[in-house]
Enzyme design. Structure first.
Site, PDB file in Angstrom:
ATOM      1  N   GLU A   1      18.266  39.506  65.106  1.00  0.00           N
ATOM      2  CA  GLU A   1      17.437  38.445  64.461  1.00  0.00           C
ATOM      3  C   GLU A   1      16.574  38.324  65.120  1.00  0.00           C
ATOM      4  OE1 GLU A   1      18.606  38.866  60.601  1.00  0.00           O
ATOM      5  OE2 GLU A   1      19.596  40.774  61.164  1.00  0.00           O
TER       6      GLU A   1
ATOM      7  N   SER B   1      64.044  33.489  20.287  1.00  0.00           N
ATOM      8  CA  SER B   1      65.583  33.454  20.082  1.00  0.00           C
ATOM      9  C   SER B   1      65.401  32.142  21.465  1.00  0.00           C
ATOM     10  CB  SER B   1      66.035  33.826  20.105  1.00  0.00           C
ATOM     11  OG  SER B   1      66.215  34.951  19.279  1.00  0.00           O
TER      12      SER B   1
END
Length: 768
Positions: free
Chosen positions: A181, A461
């Site tokens: 870079e 239930s």
């Protein structure tokens, strides 16, 4: 025009120019001062908002642990450990048939630092036989592997990162980054005229932008201070701020900041910043353990995280990685052998995982909510807190696998369109109420609607055990063999509507023993029982079990007309599993500062809120639900020698399918249904139960064998009469009773029924 006049005009123009230049210089200087102050204020001290890091529970190894060698290898792979015959670095292991050697990573746990060391784990079959430290030869009692980083808590559309220090990163990373870079990084003053000229010439030759001239310092400024909008003003600011930044900070500080700030990808709403998180995101391992080809990929991605995304564009990323490796080689950062080996490697990206919060979003959301009462959002997203949770990755993976795998089977069996069904599930520990796994939907990586926490669905239930428990607490009136009517009920509700419940099969079955009505999940006996004990008392029982929602005490409550999320159901069933002891379900063990200082601990808060005797009776009945009742399909999957207890739940028109139950060590709740609340055709037994049974089988749960409380006695009962029985009776059942509540009379079939001869009774029988 006279000479004097011209001279006057020149003097005036020069003066004006000087004044303009001076004013411009003053403005420019003031602007520089402003930029300089902004740089120093924002770049000094704490430079980043650090999201909280969320860790799973660590795997604890000890002699006697039931863990097969293949299971340990799987766990190591999940943590990003790799096989290496030399154990050259941390995060490596060497497997054999009866032993696995591990180079354990260092980790700072909530109770102290564990250094790196080499460990031999020896097996006897599918169980750990012994642990030994390879460096000293000393035996080890218990060893924790480093916990999995399962996510971060960051602002919506925010940034995530894991901070690294320059001195701690592999030397190849900063050297390689500079080579690719900004090779003159240590020479320029923030802006490189040479790089700008080189880029300009390259772009002119190509007729388009093919090269950038920004230095690492400029890139840091752009990422840290500016927007990505392209303009001359932004470029000028970038250059000025880069020069100012270099005046105040040395090169290594700038480079370290860049390593932590650079953007490396996107994970949904989360931006991946810095090489520390990049290593976790792409390779599922710490930055310190990356190999040259992995470092090269991360460096290559810097140029265009979207364009070179290795998951979406693997070929493009591979070419870019090899180009970066070539630069490393040309610059002398790697030798010929390393270069040849690295370029031959595959990308090695952890393709099956997106890393971080995308891994277990439903569970991380639970963590966030449980922390919200103690910490501000800014604390969770800015302060770098370390949050140690209760999540068990093995349990979570098993729950996910069976939800994702079973739903398509159910859809095909019911000829539904693929993707119609949804599901949610929760697994907790029996001791301590720790949430071990949580799934909020069939798309287990999607951080959207969390059904496990937010889907308030009627539980049907599943409520019945608490109706029966309410009655059994009144041991003077009710026991497991109390006979209940199975007769029609017509009730006028407060709003005027007539309520006429019916049994699931629309049949009447005659008088039923209390336990049998629960085992077969009969509605009418349950309603008759509920009316006798009162809806308000049932609500009280639910509250004592851990329910915190709002419910009206109406008769419809007895059949489950109340909405609960799966986590809420897990809370109340966990209290049954623990013998009446309630522990608020928690997903968190400890919270630390970024430096490892303890902030909050979450000890077990256990209190007995329900009496152990009546709870034992209900658990006994729930055990029979899965052996002879509505849940008997469990044993089509589970081994017969593993005792479990549970309850099916089905709501009107088969809209919701539930199963909740527990073993000796695990509580699990599964819900299956549709988001649009349309019927599925699935009962609790046909929808949720298969997921639950497969889950418990693969978790290899412990058998449910609770200690009989002192308040309980076991008696033989004649099944025909409900009276006491002995060997003289053909059909008997051993039933638990709260002491003092059992029948005192003997059944006619019992030998004891004959008893001693009563002369007067004998004479009456003879002479009438």
């Amino acid at each position: 025009m006279s000479r004097n006049r011209r001279r006057t005009l020149w003097v005036f123009a020069a003066t004006a120019l000087i004044l303009v230049l001076s004013a411009g210089l003053i403005v420019f200087s003031a602007y520089l001062v402003k930029l300089d102050r902004e740089i120093r204020e924002r770049f000094a001290g704490v430079r980043w908002a650090l999201p909280a890091q969320v860790y799973a529970a660590p795997l604890e190894l000890y002699a006697g642990l039931g863990l097969a060698p293949a299971d340990l290898v799987h766990e190591l792979g999940r943590l990003g450990y790799r096989e290496d015959p030399h154990l050259a670095s941390t995060g490596t292991y060497l497997p054999s048939r009866t032993q696995i050697d591990i180079h354990v990573r260092p980790f700072r746990f909530w109770d102290g630092e564990q250094p790196a060391f080499k460990l031999a784990v020896r097996f006897s079959g599918n169980r750990i036989d012994s642990l030994q430290r390879l460096d000293s030869g000393e035996p080890a009692d218990i060893v924790r592997l480093d916990p999995m980083l399962i996510g971060s808590i960051y602002p919506r559309h925010g940034e995530d990162r894991v901070l690294v220090r320059l001195a701690e990163v592999p030397p190849l990373l900063p050297a390689g980054l500079i080579a690719v870079e900004d090779r003159h990084f240590y020479e320029h003053a923030g802006v490189s005229l040479r790089a700008i000229l080189r880029a300009t010439l390259a772009n002119l030759r190509a007729g388009r932008v093919v090269q950038g001239g920004s230095t690492i310092t400029q890139q840091l400024v752009k990422n840290f201070f500016l927007t990505s909008r392209q303009s001359w003003t932004r470029k000028l600011n970038e250059a000025l701020m880069a020069v100012l930044l270099e005046r105040h900070y040395d090169k290594d500080e700038i480079l370290e900041a860049y390593l932590n700030e650079v953007h490396l990808g996107q994970d949904g709403n989360r931006a991946i910043h810095g090489f520390g998180l990049g290593a976790q995101f792409y390779f599922n391992k710490p930055l310190s353990e990356l190999q040259p080809h992995e470092i090269a990929l991360l460096v290559g991605v810097v140029k265009g995280p979207s364009y070179y995304n290795p998951r979406r564009n693997p070929q493009r990323a591979l070419e870019r990685r090899n180009l970066v490796l070539a630069v490393f080689h040309e610059e002398g950062l790697i030798d010929d052998q390393t270069f040849a080996h690295a370029t031959a490697q595959p990308l090695g990206v952890d393709a099956g995982r997106a890393g971080g919060i995308e891994r277990y979003p439903a569970f991380v959301e639970l963590v966030r909510r449980q922390l919200r009462g103690q910490y501000r959002d800014e604390d969770l997203t800015d302060e770098g807190l370390r949050i140690f949770t209760t999540l068990n990755p093995r349990v979570q993976e098993t729950l996910e696998r069976h939800i994702v795998g079973t739903l398509p089977e159910l859809e095909r069996a019911r000829k539904m369109k693929a993707g119609t069904l949804e599901a949610a599930g929760v697994v907790t520990s029996v001791d301590g109420g720790e949430v071990l796994a949580l799934v909020g939907g069939r798309d287990v990586r999607f951080p959207g609607f969390n059904r496990a926490l937010d889907a308030q669905r009627p539980i049907g239930s599943l409520v019945k055990p608490f109706v029966y428990l309410t009655a059994l607490e009144r041991s003077g009136e009710f026991n497991l063999y109390t006979i209940l009517p199975d007769e029609p009920v017509d009730l006028r509700l407060p709003h005027g509507k007539l309520w006429s419940p019916a049994n699931y099969d629309r049949q009447l079955h005659g008088p039923q023993p209390l336990y049998r009505a629960l085992v077969q999940s009969l509605n009418l006996p349950t309603v008759h029982l509920g009316l006798r004990v009162g809806a308000e008392q049932v609500v009280r029982t639910l509250r004592r079990a851990g329910y915190s929602g709002d419910v009206q005490p109406l008769p419809s409550l007895f059949l489950g007309a109340l909405g609960m999320a799966p986590l809420d159901v897990a809370q109340i069933y966990a209290t049954l599993a623990a013998g009446g002891f309630q522990a608020p379900l928690t997903a968190i063990r400890e919270v630390q500062t970024r430096d490892g200082e303890p902030l909050s601990r979450y000890p077990v808060q256990l209190q007995q809120t329900l009496p152990d005797g009546p709870v034992y009776l209900v658990d006994w009945a729930l055990r029979r639900v899965v052996t002879e009742g509505t849940g008997r399909g469990v044993y089509a999957t589970l081994p017969a020698d593993i005792a479990v207890a549970g309850k099916t739940g089905t709501t009107d028109d088969y809209r919701d399918s539930w199963f909740a139950g527990f073993s000796g060590d695990r509580v699990a709740v599964i819900w299956v249904g549709r988001d649009d609340n349309q019927p599925t055709g699935l009962s609790g037994a046909s929808g949720a139960l298969p997921v639950w049974a497969r889950l418990m089988r693969d978790l290899r749960v412990q058998s449910f064998e609770p200690i009989v409380p002192e308040s309980i006695e076991m008696l033989l009962i004649d099944m025909q009469t409900g009276l006491r029985a002995d060997a003289g009776c053909a059909e008997v059942i051993e039933v638990p009773f709260v002491r003092g509540s059992a029948p005192v009379d003997w059944a006619p079939c019992a030998y004891e029924h004959e008893g001693p001869i009563d002369p007067l009774q004998w004479l009456r029988e003879i002479f009438g």
